[in-house]
Scaffold this motif. Sequence first.
Motif, mmCIF file in Angstrom:
data_model
loop_
_atom_site.group_PDB
_atom_site.id
_atom_site.type_symbol
_atom_site.label_atom_id
_atom_site.label_comp_id
_atom_site.label_asym_id
_atom_site.label_seq_id
_atom_site.Cartn_x
_atom_site.Cartn_y
_atom_site.Cartn_z
ATOM 1 N N PRO A 147 0.800 -1.238 0.000
ATOM 2 C CA PRO A 147 0.000 0.000 0.000
ATOM 3 C C PRO A 147 0.824 1.276 0.000
ATOM 4 C CG PRO A 147 -0.056 -1.055 2.155
ATOM 5 C CD PRO A 147 0.646 -2.005 1.229
ATOM 6 N N TRP A 148 2.114 1.201 0.316
ATOM 7 C CA TRP A 148 2.940 2.412 0.364
ATOM 8 C C TRP A 148 3.768 2.606 -0.898
ATOM 9 C CZ3 TRP A 148 1.118 5.482 3.731
ATOM 10 C CH2 TRP A 148 0.523 4.977 4.886
ATOM 11 N N VAL A 149 3.537 1.785 -1.906
ATOM 12 C CA VAL A 149 4.296 1.927 -3.152
ATOM 13 C C VAL A 149 3.470 2.784 -4.114
ATOM 14 C CG1 VAL A 149 5.407 0.727 -5.064
ATOM 15 C CG2 VAL A 149 5.447 -0.283 -2.768
ATOM 16 N N GLU A 150 3.873 4.043 -4.204
ATOM 17 C CA GLU A 150 3.121 5.038 -4.970
ATOM 18 C C GLU A 150 2.950 4.644 -6.436
ATOM 19 O OE1 GLU A 150 3.760 9.679 -6.393
ATOM 20 O OE2 GLU A 150 5.299 8.680 -5.236
ATOM 21 N N ARG A 151 4.009 4.112 -7.034
ATOM 22 C CA ARG A 151 3.969 3.831 -8.464
ATOM 23 C C ARG A 151 2.888 2.804 -8.809
ATOM 24 N NH1 ARG A 151 9.367 2.628 -11.941
ATOM 25 N NH2 ARG A 151 8.422 2.692 -14.004
ATOM 26 N N LEU A 152 2.668 1.843 -7.923
ATOM 27 C CA LEU A 152 1.615 0.859 -8.176
ATOM 28 C C LEU A 152 0.241 1.512 -8.179
ATOM 29 C CD1 LEU A 152 2.911 -2.106 -5.976
ATOM 30 C CD2 LEU A 152 2.858 -1.997 -8.487
ATOM 31 N N ALA A 153 0.016 2.420 -7.234
ATOM 32 C CA ALA A 153 -1.268 3.137 -7.189
ATOM 33 C C ALA A 153 -1.457 3.960 -8.466
ATOM 34 C CB ALA A 153 -1.327 4.029 -5.952
ATOM 35 N N GLU A 154 -0.383 4.602 -8.924
ATOM 36 C CA GLU A 154 -0.463 5.373 -10.168
ATOM 37 C C GLU A 154 -0.824 4.469 -11.338
ATOM 38 O OE1 GLU A 154 3.099 7.596 -10.971
ATOM 39 O OE2 GLU A 154 3.198 8.353 -8.930
ATOM 40 N N GLN A 155 -0.146 3.326 -11.439
ATOM 41 C CA GLN A 155 -0.400 2.425 -12.555
ATOM 42 C C GLN A 155 -1.823 1.880 -12.515
ATOM 43 O OE1 GLN A 155 3.010 -0.199 -11.958
ATOM 44 N NE2 GLN A 155 4.051 0.701 -13.725
ATOM 45 N N LEU A 156 -2.331 1.590 -11.307
ATOM 46 C CA LEU A 156 -3.713 1.120 -11.190
ATOM 47 C C LEU A 156 -4.685 2.204 -11.632
ATOM 48 C CD1 LEU A 156 -5.888 -0.887 -10.390
ATOM 49 C CD2 LEU A 156 -5.602 -0.155 -8.000
ATOM 50 N N MET A 157 -4.439 3.444 -11.224
ATOM 51 C CA MET A 157 -5.317 4.544 -11.632
ATOM 52 C C MET A 157 -5.330 4.693 -13.152
ATOM 53 S SD MET A 157 -4.435 7.326 -8.644
ATOM 54 C CE MET A 157 -5.334 8.675 -9.418
ATOM 55 N N VAL A 158 -4.162 4.599 -13.777
ATOM 56 C CA VAL A 158 -4.078 4.718 -15.243
ATOM 57 C C VAL A 158 -4.832 3.578 -15.913
ATOM 58 C CG1 VAL A 158 -2.490 4.590 -17.218
ATOM 59 C CG2 VAL A 158 -1.930 6.050 -15.251
ATOM 60 N N ALA A 159 -4.610 2.342 -15.428
ATOM 61 C CA ALA A 159 -5.285 1.191 -16.033
ATOM 62 C C ALA A 159 -6.801 1.326 -15.917
ATOM 63 C CB ALA A 159 -4.800 -0.102 -15.371
ATOM 64 N N LEU A 160 -7.286 1.712 -14.743
ATOM 65 C CA LEU A 160 -8.733 1.885 -14.558
ATOM 66 C C LEU A 160 -9.278 2.984 -15.463
ATOM 67 C CD1 LEU A 160 -8.907 1.550 -10.667
ATOM 68 C CD2 LEU A 160 -10.050 0.029 -12.318
ATOM 69 N N TYR A 161 -8.577 4.115 -15.526
ATOM 70 C CA TYR A 161 -9.031 5.235 -16.349
ATOM 71 C C TYR A 161 -9.130 4.819 -17.815
ATOM 72 C CZ TYR A 161 -9.145 9.715 -18.697
ATOM 73 O OH TYR A 161 -9.497 10.760 -19.499
ATOM 74 N N ARG A 162 -8.107 4.096 -18.279
ATOM 75 C CA ARG A 162 -8.098 3.691 -19.686
ATOM 76 C C ARG A 162 -9.166 2.639 -19.985
ATOM 77 N NH1 ARG A 162 -1.618 3.354 -20.961
ATOM 78 N NH2 ARG A 162 -1.213 5.597 -20.802
ATOM 79 N N CYS A 163 -9.674 1.975 -18.951
ATOM 80 C CA CYS A 163 -10.780 1.021 -19.122
ATOM 81 C C CYS A 163 -12.128 1.724 -19.058
ATOM 82 C CB CYS A 163 -10.723 -0.051 -18.030
ATOM 83 S SG CYS A 163 -9.379 -1.226 -18.211
ATOM 84 N N GLY A 164 -12.123 3.049 -18.923
ATOM 85 C CA GLY A 164 -13.368 3.799 -18.809
ATOM 86 C C GLY A 164 -13.944 3.777 -17.410
ATOM 87 N N ARG A 165 -13.102 3.441 -16.428
ATOM 88 C CA ARG A 165 -13.559 3.338 -15.038
ATOM 89 C C ARG A 165 -12.993 4.505 -14.226
ATOM 90 N NH1 ARG A 165 -12.103 -2.989 -14.233
ATOM 91 N NH2 ARG A 165 -12.728 -2.576 -12.070
ATOM 92 N N GLN A 166 -13.324 5.707 -14.672
ATOM 93 C CA GLN A 166 -12.790 6.929 -14.081
ATOM 94 C C GLN A 166 -13.129 7.044 -12.597
ATOM 95 O OE1 GLN A 166 -14.033 10.461 -16.104
ATOM 96 N NE2 GLN A 166 -12.926 11.833 -14.741
ATOM 97 N N ALA A 167 -14.358 6.736 -12.222
ATOM 98 C CA ALA A 167 -14.766 6.862 -10.818
ATOM 99 C C ALA A 167 -13.923 5.941 -9.930
ATOM 100 C CB ALA A 167 -16.252 6.545 -10.664
ATOM 101 N N GLU A 168 -13.649 4.723 -10.416
ATOM 102 C CA GLU A 168 -12.831 3.798 -9.628
ATOM 103 C C GLU A 168 -11.385 4.276 -9.530
ATOM 104 O OE1 GLU A 168 -13.634 -0.544 -10.390
ATOM 105 O OE2 GLU A 168 -14.988 0.351 -11.871
#
Length: 199
Positions: A147-168
């Motif tokens: 949970p403290w690895v920032e880059r993973l959170a960033e990558q998850l946000m990008v993957a979700l956004y690109r899937c059209g899951r902006q709210a998530e």
Amino acid sequence: PADTLIDRIWDEPPPKPRPSLYTYIKRLRDRLANFGDIRLESRSGGYLLHVSDENIDLHRFRRLRGQARALTNAGDDESALELHRTAARLWRAEPLADLSGEWVMRARTALVDELLAATFQRIEIELRLGQHADLVGELSDLVGRYPWVERLAEQLMVALYRCGRQAEALEVYRDVSNRVVSELGTEAWPALRDLHQRI
């Protein structure tokens, strides 16, 4: 050197550690006798293990990772991705899982950090290749474990956004931001805040 082995084997060595070390070395030699291309040689005050780099998964992992980086730099993401996946398959479990001691803990932490760095690189390539939908599950699991690895959170946000899951994607930011504020008393990391604004 024998003294280094003693320090790494025991946090609190037995009263006479050398005889115990010799017993361990004898057992190890007996086990290695089944492998013709590996030898444990006695040297003045210590031991030398002769083994090919190809027989050590960590060396193979590092070689494959270096080749993958070279291919990425040359613009061949697809070949680099295949090498990253081959390297990742060499990790079967937590490194040094059945060992304990301070040295082992430091070595294990360094190895896990190395695996995470390789994971970041592989995921970046997959995101560039548009494989974001395939990454959401893996990234969600990784963010839960680290949970403290920032880059993973960033990558998850990008993957979700690109899937059209902006709210998530925004929810991931809120979760991370709340955790950082409550446990560290600071704002979320600048790169994460910037990504949040862009989303």
